[in-house]
Design a protein around this motif. Structure first.
Motif, mmCIF file in Angstrom:
data_model
loop_
_atom_site.group_PDB
_atom_site.id
_atom_site.type_symbol
_atom_site.label_atom_id
_atom_site.label_comp_id
_atom_site.label_asym_id
_atom_site.label_seq_id
_atom_site.Cartn_x
_atom_site.Cartn_y
_atom_site.Cartn_z
ATOM 1 N N ALA A 229 0.854 -1.194 0.000
ATOM 2 C CA ALA A 229 0.000 0.000 0.000
ATOM 3 C C ALA A 229 0.884 1.235 0.000
ATOM 4 N N MET A 230 1.035 1.827 -1.164
ATOM 5 C CA MET A 230 1.874 3.020 -1.288
ATOM 6 C C MET A 230 1.096 4.115 -2.016
ATOM 7 N N SER A 231 1.274 5.334 -1.550
ATOM 8 C CA SER A 231 0.656 6.452 -2.255
ATOM 9 C C SER A 231 1.398 6.688 -3.569
ATOM 10 N N VAL A 232 0.702 7.269 -4.535
ATOM 11 C CA VAL A 232 1.307 7.560 -5.823
ATOM 12 C C VAL A 232 0.874 8.955 -6.246
ATOM 13 N N SER A 233 1.794 9.700 -6.856
ATOM 14 C CA SER A 233 1.506 11.075 -7.285
ATOM 15 C C SER A 233 1.780 11.221 -8.775
ATOM 16 N N ALA A 234 0.864 11.891 -9.444
ATOM 17 C CA ALA A 234 1.006 12.199 -10.869
ATOM 18 C C ALA A 234 -0.003 13.279 -11.205
ATOM 19 N N ALA A 235 0.306 14.080 -12.208
ATOM 20 C CA ALA A 235 -0.605 15.135 -12.682
ATOM 21 C C ALA A 235 -0.982 16.107 -11.571
ATOM 22 N N GLY A 236 -0.087 16.291 -10.592
ATOM 23 C CA GLY A 236 -0.363 17.213 -9.505
ATOM 24 C C GLY A 236 -1.326 16.682 -8.466
ATOM 25 N N VAL A 237 -1.584 15.363 -8.502
ATOM 26 C CA VAL A 237 -2.545 14.730 -7.593
ATOM 27 C C VAL A 237 -1.880 13.542 -6.904
ATOM 28 N N THR A 238 -2.213 13.329 -5.630
ATOM 29 C CA THR A 238 -1.729 12.176 -4.882
ATOM 30 C C THR A 238 -2.902 11.274 -4.545
ATOM 31 N N ALA A 239 -2.745 9.971 -4.803
ATOM 32 C CA ALA A 239 -3.735 8.972 -4.416
ATOM 33 C C ALA A 239 -3.229 8.277 -3.162
ATOM 34 N N ILE A 240 -4.003 8.367 -2.089
ATOM 35 C CA ILE A 240 -3.643 7.778 -0.814
ATOM 36 C C ILE A 240 -4.394 6.454 -0.671
ATOM 37 N N PRO A 241 -3.689 5.346 -0.403
ATOM 38 C CA PRO A 241 -4.357 4.042 -0.279
ATOM 39 C C PRO A 241 -5.404 4.027 0.821
ATOM 40 N N PRO A 242 -6.327 3.094 0.767
ATOM 41 C CA PRO A 242 -7.405 3.034 1.757
ATOM 42 C C PRO A 242 -6.881 2.780 3.170
ATOM 43 N N SER A 243 -7.652 3.243 4.135
ATOM 44 C CA SER A 243 -7.371 2.970 5.548
ATOM 45 C C SER A 243 -8.704 2.659 6.218
ATOM 46 N N SER A 244 -8.675 2.500 7.541
ATOM 47 C CA SER A 244 -9.917 2.229 8.265
ATOM 48 C C SER A 244 -10.850 3.436 8.254
ATOM 49 N N ARG A 245 -10.328 4.613 7.884
ATOM 50 C CA ARG A 245 -11.120 5.842 7.928
ATOM 51 C C ARG A 245 -11.576 6.325 6.562
ATOM 52 N N HIS A 246 -10.940 5.857 5.503
ATOM 53 C CA HIS A 246 -11.311 6.344 4.170
ATOM 54 C C HIS A 246 -10.980 5.317 3.106
ATOM 55 N N GLY A 247 -11.581 5.517 1.931
ATOM 56 C CA GLY A 247 -11.267 4.677 0.787
ATOM 57 C C GLY A 247 -10.060 5.247 0.057
ATOM 58 N N TRP A 248 -10.042 5.063 -1.284
ATOM 59 C CA TRP A 248 -8.977 5.683 -2.070
ATOM 60 C C TRP A 248 -9.198 7.193 -2.052
ATOM 61 N N LEU A 249 -8.221 7.922 -1.523
ATOM 62 C CA LEU A 249 -8.380 9.362 -1.331
ATOM 63 C C LEU A 249 -7.459 10.107 -2.290
ATOM 64 N N PHE A 250 -8.050 10.957 -3.131
ATOM 65 C CA PHE A 250 -7.299 11.736 -4.111
ATOM 66 C C PHE A 250 -7.265 13.191 -3.652
ATOM 67 N N CYS A 251 -6.060 13.723 -3.494
ATOM 68 C CA CYS A 251 -5.905 15.104 -3.052
ATOM 69 C C CYS A 251 -4.820 15.788 -3.883
ATOM 70 N N ARG A 252 -4.702 17.074 -3.720
ATOM 71 C CA ARG A 252 -3.648 17.812 -4.407
ATOM 72 C C ARG A 252 -2.295 17.277 -3.952
ATOM 73 N N GLN A 253 -1.355 17.161 -4.872
ATOM 74 C CA GLN A 253 -0.006 16.739 -4.507
ATOM 75 C C GLN A 253 0.604 17.751 -3.545
ATOM 76 N N ALA A 254 1.357 17.287 -2.548
ATOM 77 C CA ALA A 254 1.943 18.183 -1.552
ATOM 78 C C ALA A 254 2.734 19.288 -2.240
ATOM 79 N N PRO A 255 2.443 20.541 -1.929
ATOM 80 C CA PRO A 255 3.137 21.651 -2.607
ATOM 81 C C PRO A 255 4.586 21.766 -2.181
ATOM 82 N N ARG A 256 5.417 22.212 -3.093
ATOM 83 C CA ARG A 256 6.808 22.494 -2.755
ATOM 84 C C ARG A 256 6.873 23.775 -1.929
#
Length: 309
Positions: free
Chosen positions: A149-176
């Protein structure tokens, strides 16, 4: 429409026909294909027969419409669009085929991912297929290799793998660092587009004098360098109150809103929103009562054809 039909339409409607000279330039692949179809289009046995190609196009359009309908159903049943955070959560529970319903079919999965990515990044252009394939590969690894279970970032978006609190979570990629410019000295009652994806607005009660009050919005990284103490205390109070805190990768993408009050002495600035929650640490009466902060995502769903291949 075939070209002859277009000619006839223009003729009957009195529209002057204009032929782009580049259409005859054989250096372009599209023109070589046109010339091949023109030469073989009337041969019923040719794979370039015009009528056969039109039937194929009609069939492809039918498939596209079917996929669009399936994508719409899956988004309605399996996606949560959080307009305050600018995130998309997709259901993670695996079905009979070993994947969530929205990810079981490759074509539908690609479109659902395109909608999630495009809604989050607000880039104004469609996501690239290569980026969607990175997210799809992360899905394959998660469901085919339990424990991976690893997060992946592309196109300025990060996909966070599921946990007990959420499913697949897509958010803005962490800003520099310093990537997101602050919006400062804004008048109460105004709104601003921050980070090209969130509309932040601050309103106030009409009875409250506001001439000496302005507001600003910063990234969490920038705000922590300025108001580390109040924001850290705010985080601790949220934990003690057992209020929902988003994953760290989401927190760093959220705005911090501050109120600046200019009085008789030195102007004072107080953070009033951070980590997605209102801050209540300012001294009593320091911040005008009734000030309301609202955050709304600009995200829009992609159209049927918006994938760059």
């Amino acid at each position: 429409f075939q070209k002859e039909a277009l000619y006839e339409i223009c003729k009957t409607q009195g529209i002057r026909w204009h032929e782009d000279a580049s259409n005859r330039d054989a250096r372009f692949k599209r023109n070589r294909l046109r010339q091949l179809i023109s030469a073989k289009g009337s041969d019923p046995k040719s794979p370039f027969n015009a009528d056969s190609l039109l039937r194929v196009c009609d069939s492809m359009q039918g498939h596209r419409e079917f996929i669009n309908q399936a994508v719409g159903r899956h988004l309605a049943d399996n996606a949560k669009f959080d307009t305050a955070l600018g995130t998309v959560e997709l259901a993670a529970a695996a079905g009979k085929r070993g994947f969530p319903q929205w990810a079981a079919n490759a074509a539908v999965r690609e479109r659902v991912l395109a909608d999630a990515v495009g809604w989050v990044n607000c880039k104004g252009h469609p996501p690239e297929l290569a980026h969607l394939q990175q997210f799809s590969k992360a899905l394959d690894s998660y469901y085919k290799q339990p424990g991976v279970a690893m997060s992946v970032s592309a196109a300025g978006v990060t996909a966070i793998p599921p946990s007990s609190r959420h499913g697949w979570l897509f958010c803005r990629q962490a800003p520099r660092m310093a990537e997101i410019e602050p919006c400062e000295a804004l008048a109460l009652g105004s709104s601003v587009v921050w980070d090209k994806r969130l509309v932040v607005s601050v309103s106030w009660p009409r009875s409250q004098p506001v001439g000496s009050v302005t507001w600003s919005v910063y990234s969490l990284d920038d705000a922590m360098r300025r108001w580390h103490g109040p924001i850290s205390d705010h985080r601790n109070r949220l934990k003690l109150a057992r209020k929902r805190l988003e994953p760290r990768m989401v927190q760093v993408t959220l705005p911090v809103v501050c109120i600046r009050i200019a009085g008789a002495g030195e102007a004072q600035t107080y953070p009033v929103l951070a980590l997605g929650h209102t801050i209540e640490s300012a001294p009593d009466g320091a911040v005008p009562a009734g000030i309301d902060v609202a955050v709304r995502a600009l995200g829009k769903l992609a159209s049927a054809n918006e994938i760059v291949r």
